[in-house]
Design a protein around this motif. Structure first.
Motif, PDB file in Angstrom:
ATOM      1  N   ARG A  77     -44.098 -17.134   0.572  1.00  0.00           N
ATOM      2  CA  ARG A  77     -45.036 -16.029   0.369  1.00  0.00           C
ATOM      3  C   ARG A  77     -44.733 -14.857   1.308  1.00  0.00           C
ATOM      4  NH1 ARG A  77     -51.630 -15.745   1.300  1.00  0.00           N
ATOM      5  NH2 ARG A  77     -51.776 -13.546   0.756  1.00  0.00           N
ATOM      6  N   TYR A  78     -44.505 -15.146   2.570  1.00  0.00           N
ATOM      7  CA  TYR A  78     -44.393 -14.091   3.582  1.00  0.00           C
ATOM      8  C   TYR A  78     -42.968 -13.642   3.872  1.00  0.00           C
ATOM      9  CZ  TYR A  78     -49.317 -14.804   4.512  1.00  0.00           C
ATOM     10  OH  TYR A  78     -50.683 -14.875   4.383  1.00  0.00           O
ATOM     11  N   ALA A  79     -41.999 -14.511   3.699  1.00  0.00           N
ATOM     12  CA  ALA A  79     -40.604 -14.180   4.010  1.00  0.00           C
ATOM     13  C   ALA A  79     -39.708 -14.793   2.941  1.00  0.00           C
ATOM     14  CB  ALA A  79     -40.241 -14.691   5.399  1.00  0.00           C
ATOM     15  N   PRO A  80     -39.804 -14.301   1.702  1.00  0.00           N
ATOM     16  CA  PRO A  80     -39.076 -14.936   0.610  1.00  0.00           C
ATOM     17  C   PRO A  80     -37.568 -15.011   0.830  1.00  0.00           C
ATOM     18  CG  PRO A  80     -40.183 -12.921  -0.137  1.00  0.00           C
ATOM     19  CD  PRO A  80     -40.588 -13.160   1.274  1.00  0.00           C
ATOM     20  N   ALA A  81     -36.981 -14.018   1.478  1.00  0.00           N
ATOM     21  CA  ALA A  81     -35.539 -14.060   1.721  1.00  0.00           C
ATOM     22  C   ALA A  81     -35.175 -15.226   2.633  1.00  0.00           C
ATOM     23  CB  ALA A  81     -35.070 -12.743   2.337  1.00  0.00           C
ATOM     24  N   ALA A  82     -36.063 -15.586   3.556  1.00  0.00           N
ATOM     25  CA  ALA A  82     -35.810 -16.697   4.472  1.00  0.00           C
ATOM     26  C   ALA A  82     -35.987 -18.038   3.786  1.00  0.00           C
ATOM     27  CB  ALA A  82     -36.747 -16.605   5.673  1.00  0.00           C
TER      28      ALA A  82
END
Length: 146
Positions: free
Chosen positions: A105-110
């Motif tokens: 949700r908050y850091a989709p790339a991670a």
């Protein structure tokens, strides 16, 4: 003009974008302790993870009462406040599963699988505990013109 949100509205409000929750716990000496967390909803429960040795975790182990507030900081403003009890889960598989959901949700790339070691940031340290806030009271207010 203010108005109360319906259950569907406050749940949608909580899951919109990447708003953080401010989690309030009670310290051993009775002082309040408030920290921001990343979270998701699961069947009405607010779910987040925290390191097992954090102040928040120690406070919730001693006293599971918790208050959580999520707000919209620009017009038309609004907030959802949940009061309830925290249920702590230390099952590693559950913690990893929910950590991945929250990170998505908050850091989709991670969230994309990588062979590189995880960067040492605040969310990649071992979370330790899954926290489920079971609301016993919800106050949800919108300040729109509807």
């Amino acid at each position: 003009m203010s108005r109360r949100m319906t259950d569907e509205e406050w749940q949608a409000f909580l899951m919109e974008g990447t708003r953080t929750a401010k989690v309030g716990t009670v310290l051993r000496d009775g002082r309040p302790h408030v920290t921001p967390v990343w979270f998701v909803l699961d069947d009405g429960d607010l779910v987040f993870t925290t390191p097992g040795d954090s102040v928040k975790a120690r406070s919730l182990r001693r006293d599971p009462r918790v208050c959580v507030c999520v707000d919209l900081e620009e017009q038309p403003f609004g907030f959802v406040m949940l009061e309830g009890e925290a249920v702590l889960v230390d099952d590693r598989d559950a913690v990893e599963e929910w950590t991945a959901r929250i990170r998505a949700r908050y850091a989709p790339a991670a969230s994309v699988a990588s062979t590189a070691p995880a960067k040492a940031d605040a969310y990649n340290r071992p979370p330790g505990l899954l926290v489920r806030v079971k609301p016993s009271r919800v106050i949800a207010v919108s300040y729109d013109d509807e």
